[in-house]
Write a protein that holds these residues in place. Structure first.
Motif, PDB file in Angstrom:
ATOM      1  N   GLU A  34       0.837  -1.207   0.000  1.00 15.81           N
ATOM      2  CA  GLU A  34       0.000   0.000   0.000  1.00 15.81           C
ATOM      3  C   GLU A  34       0.873   1.258   0.000  1.00 15.81           C
ATOM      4  O   GLU A  34       0.532   2.260  -0.632  1.00 15.81           O
ATOM      5  N   ALA A  35       1.998   1.195   0.704  1.00 17.04           N
ATOM      6  CA  ALA A  35       2.906   2.352   0.734  1.00 17.04           C
ATOM      7  C   ALA A  35       3.514   2.585  -0.644  1.00 17.04           C
ATOM      8  O   ALA A  35       3.620   3.736  -1.106  1.00 17.04           O
ATOM      9  N   PHE A  36       3.906   1.516  -1.316  1.00 15.49           N
ATOM     10  CA  PHE A  36       4.440   1.674  -2.683  1.00 15.49           C
ATOM     11  C   PHE A  36       3.375   2.293  -3.588  1.00 15.49           C
ATOM     12  O   PHE A  36       3.655   3.215  -4.371  1.00 15.49           O
ATOM     13  N   ARG A  61      15.042  -0.784   6.445  1.00 15.45           N
ATOM     14  CA  ARG A  61      16.236  -1.380   5.831  1.00 15.45           C
ATOM     15  C   ARG A  61      15.833  -2.299   4.676  1.00 15.45           C
ATOM     16  O   ARG A  61      16.519  -2.373   3.657  1.00 15.45           O
ATOM     17  N   ARG A  62      14.721  -3.020   4.863  1.00 19.54           N
ATOM     18  CA  ARG A  62      14.240  -3.940   3.820  1.00 19.54           C
ATOM     19  C   ARG A  62      13.906  -3.162   2.543  1.00 19.54           C
ATOM     20  O   ARG A  62      14.289  -3.546   1.452  1.00 19.54           O
ATOM     21  N   ILE A  63      13.193  -2.038   2.696  1.00 19.94           N
ATOM     22  CA  ILE A  63      12.846  -1.227   1.523  1.00 19.94           C
ATOM     23  C   ILE A  63      14.120  -0.645   0.888  1.00 19.94           C
ATOM     24  O   ILE A  63      14.292  -0.650  -0.330  1.00 19.94           O
ATOM     25  N   GLU A  64      15.008  -0.125   1.751  1.00 23.71           N
ATOM     26  CA  GLU A  64      16.210   0.534   1.233  1.00 23.71           C
ATOM     27  C   GLU A  64      17.043  -0.436   0.394  1.00 23.71           C
ATOM     28  O   GLU A  64      17.488  -0.099  -0.708  1.00 23.71           O
ATOM     29  N   ARG A  65      17.233  -1.657   0.918  1.00 21.61           N
ATOM     30  CA  ARG A  65      18.006  -2.649   0.166  1.00 21.61           C
ATOM     31  C   ARG A  65      17.323  -2.937  -1.173  1.00 21.61           C
ATOM     32  O   ARG A  65      17.967  -3.040  -2.215  1.00 21.61           O
ATOM     33  N   TYR A  66      16.011  -3.045  -1.149  1.00 15.36           N
ATOM     34  CA  TYR A  66      15.249  -3.348  -2.369  1.00 15.36           C
ATOM     35  C   TYR A  66      15.437  -2.224  -3.401  1.00 15.36           C
ATOM     36  O   TYR A  66      15.654  -2.481  -4.590  1.00 15.36           O
ATOM     37  N   LEU A  67      15.379  -0.992  -2.930  1.00 15.81           N
ATOM     38  CA  LEU A  67      15.548   0.147  -3.843  1.00 15.81           C
ATOM     39  C   LEU A  67      16.975   0.187  -4.392  1.00 15.81           C
ATOM     40  O   LEU A  67      17.187   0.420  -5.591  1.00 15.81           O
ATOM     41  N   VAL A  72      18.463   2.546  -7.336  1.00 18.18           N
ATOM     42  CA  VAL A  72      18.250   3.858  -6.707  1.00 18.18           C
ATOM     43  C   VAL A  72      19.519   4.200  -5.915  1.00 18.18           C
ATOM     44  O   VAL A  72      19.986   3.395  -5.107  1.00 18.18           O
ATOM     45  N   PRO A  73      20.124   5.375  -6.137  1.00 16.93           N
ATOM     46  CA  PRO A  73      21.386   5.700  -5.459  1.00 16.93           C
ATOM     47  C   PRO A  73      21.216   5.843  -3.939  1.00 16.93           C
ATOM     48  O   PRO A  73      20.120   6.153  -3.451  1.00 16.93           O
ATOM     49  N   ALA A  81      13.166   5.286   1.464  1.00 18.81           N
ATOM     50  CA  ALA A  81      12.808   4.153   2.330  1.00 18.81           C
ATOM     51  C   ALA A  81      12.174   4.658   3.622  1.00 18.81           C
ATOM     52  O   ALA A  81      11.176   4.096   4.102  1.00 18.81           O
ATOM     53  N   ALA A  82      12.732   5.714   4.190  1.00 20.28           N
ATOM     54  CA  ALA A  82      12.184   6.262   5.439  1.00 20.28           C
ATOM     55  C   ALA A  82      10.757   6.770   5.219  1.00 20.28           C
ATOM     56  O   ALA A  82       9.857   6.528   6.035  1.00 20.28           O
TER      57      ALA A  82
END
Ligand code: XBP
Ligand code: MG
Length: 240
Positions: A34-36, A61-67, A72-73, A81-82
């Motif tokens: 839903e956030a995406f 951290r899970r989102i950041e790694r995925y990006l 994504v730089p 991610a935050a």
């Protein structure tokens, strides 16, 4: 590691995600999606992919790694991610309030049995404080756990042992008198690294993992009408 036998089980520290509650597949996962969607991003995590992403603890951290894995730089990935995680947390709280995040079958009986036997209860989770208290209070009542430490309260998330070390410290008990209950290999490693015995209660996402550090491994708190795991089993685990 060989530990001396216990004369007394004094406290049990429970993990939350996948252990006390069935949160991941139908709770956190749709909230991430839903956030995406709310951010206009095309990403959607299906059940199988989400299972592989659980090796990265901590939702942000899970989102950041995925990006990062999608090019994504670094600074942008951390900021995005935050932002996404804040939305995800709000959506997950909505699901909690709507009663869509259930306790694992039999776990409430185990908690009551331990409480009645005078065993102290605590929680050590990687999840964020914004939703953890609301979920625990809703599922088990406000006074069930004496100490609750979350991923928000510690500098490093599981498998780092910090959350278990700090919980044991707050209980003011030697680790030898305490057992952890976990669902995952990462959580079990964190508990063992903190000097605790660990009982593992697996779920669909974790049943194939390596639990070599665990004292006891089972696949549910209650099944087929059998008596829930309770004080007797936990005591046995402490003597193993
Ligand atoms: C749980 C986690 C958490 C949840 C999502 O691990 O890793 O990140 O998946 O919660 P454990 P947040 O069960 O080992 O504690 O989004 O609040 O991080
Ligand atoms: Mg867990």
């Amino acid at each position: 590691m060989t530990r001396p036998p216990l004369s007394e089980l004094r406290a049990v520290i429970f993990d939350v995600d996948g252990t006390l509650a069935d949160t991941e597949r139908d709770g956190h996962r749709p909230a991430f999606n839903e956030a995406f969607a709310a951010a206009g991003l095309p990403y959607r995590w299906d059940e199988a992919e989400y299972g592989t992403l659980l090796v990265i603890t901590g939702g942000s951290r899970r989102i950041e790694r995925y990006l990062r894995d999608r090019g994504v730089p670094a600074p942008r990935a951390a900021d995005l991610a935050a932002e996404l995680h804040a939305t995800k947390t709000a959506r997950f709280v909505d699901r909690v309030r709507a009663g869509l995040v259930p306790a694992r079958p039999g776990v409430a009986e185990v908690l009551r049995e331990l409480q009645a036997a005078g065993v102290r209860l605590a929680v050590a989770t990687t999840g964020s404080r914004e939703w953890v208290m609301e979920l625990l209070d809703g599922l088990f009542g406000p006074d069930m756990f004496e100490v609750v430490l979350t991923g928000t309260d510690v500098p490093a998330r599981k498998p780092d042992p910090a959350v278990y070390q700090q919980t044991v410290c707050r209980l003011r008990l030697p680790a030898e008198c305490v057992i952890a209950v976990e669902d995952s290999a990462i959580g079990c490693s964190a508990a063992v690294a903190a000097g605790l015995r660990c009982m593992v209660v697996t779920n669909d996402y974790t049943s194939d993992q390596d639990f070599s550090g665990a004292t006891v491994i089972c696949d549910g708190f209650a099944r087929n009408g059998r008596r829930p795991l309770g004080v007797d089993l936990l005591r046995a685990a402490c003597h193993a």
